[in-house]
Design a protein around this motif. Structure first.
Motif, PDB file in Angstrom:
ATOM      1  N   GLU A   1     -75.749-129.710  22.943  1.00  0.00           N
ATOM      2  CA  GLU A   1     -77.036-129.146  22.514  1.00  0.00           C
ATOM      3  C   GLU A   1     -78.005-130.254  22.103  1.00  0.00           C
ATOM      4  N   ARG A   2     -77.490-131.246  21.391  1.00  0.00           N
ATOM      5  CA  ARG A   2     -78.318-132.373  20.971  1.00  0.00           C
ATOM      6  C   ARG A   2     -78.861-133.119  22.185  1.00  0.00           C
TER       7      ARG A   2
ATOM      8  N   ILE B   1     -81.580-131.011  23.825  1.00  0.00           N
ATOM      9  CA  ILE B   1     -82.833-131.090  23.061  1.00  0.00           C
ATOM     10  C   ILE B   1     -83.493-132.441  23.290  1.00  0.00           C
ATOM     11  N   PHE B   2     -82.694-133.496  23.297  1.00  0.00           N
ATOM     12  CA  PHE B   2     -83.240-134.834  23.529  1.00  0.00           C
ATOM     13  C   PHE B   2     -83.877-134.930  24.914  1.00  0.00           C
TER      14      PHE B   2
ATOM     15  N   ALA C   1     -72.019-129.034  20.030  1.00  0.00           N
ATOM     16  CA  ALA C   1     -73.163-129.534  19.261  1.00  0.00           C
ATOM     17  C   ALA C   1     -73.762-130.768  19.923  1.00  0.00           C
ATOM     18  N   GLU C   2     -72.914-131.640  20.441  1.00  0.00           N
ATOM     19  CA  GLU C   2     -73.397-132.852  21.112  1.00  0.00           C
ATOM     20  C   GLU C   2     -74.142-132.489  22.396  1.00  0.00           C
TER      21      GLU C   2
ATOM     22  N   HIS D   1     -67.743-129.805  18.111  1.00  0.00           N
ATOM     23  CA  HIS D   1     -68.477-131.070  18.123  1.00  0.00           C
ATOM     24  C   HIS D   1     -69.057-131.335  19.512  1.00  0.00           C
TER      25      HIS D   1
END
Length: 145
Positions: free
Chosen positions: A68-69, A72-73, A65-66, A62
């Motif tokens: 990476e998010r 990307i943001f 993934a966070e 998690h």
């Protein structure tokens, strides 16, 4: 008479031994139940440890993934910033050209002069990743020459 007393004593001893055997049986039964309880506790502890490991792996996934998010943001925000309706100053243009690492001073000056006169091209270049800007700039300059 002595035989009767001896027989009575043997009976008493037999009763005592029988009670001792019953007590031993009860103690063995208690020990067996305790052993089973300890095995159940150990099994339960192992299950908790496994669940904790799985939870930790899930949480690590998690977090990745966070991250990476967020990455990307941030990249999306940078792109929006570059391609927005912002007006780029001449110093912004100069900084961009310096970032592009143009070694030839005449070429650097020519690119600067060209971009100062073509602000729409500046917006295009700021929208591109740094490594693609030089190729695009040369293409645009050659097309407009």
């Amino acid at each position: 008479m002595q035989l009767e007393r001896l027989n009575t004593r043997f009976e008493g001893l037999t009763d005592i031994l029988g009670r001792g055997s019953d007590q031993s049986d009860r103690l063995c039964h208690i020990v067996e139940r305790q052993a089973i309880s300890y095995e159940l506790i150990a099994l339960s502890s192992q299950q908790v440890a496994n669940a904790t490991k799985e939870n930790l792996q899930y949480n690590r996934g998690h977090v990745v993934a966070e991250e990476e998010r967020i990455s990307i943001f941030r990249e999306h925000t940078r792109t929006l910033y570059r391609t927005s309706t912002l007006q780029y100053s001449k110093s912004d243009i100069w900084e961009m050209l310096v970032e592009m690492n143009i070694q030839d001073e005449d070429l650097l000056d020519n690119c600067y002069d060209f971009l100062c006169g073509h602000l729409n091209v500046v917006k295009q270049l700021f929208g591109l990743p740094l490594e693609r800007r030089m190729r695009k700039l040369v293409k645009i300059i050659n097309t407009n020459s």
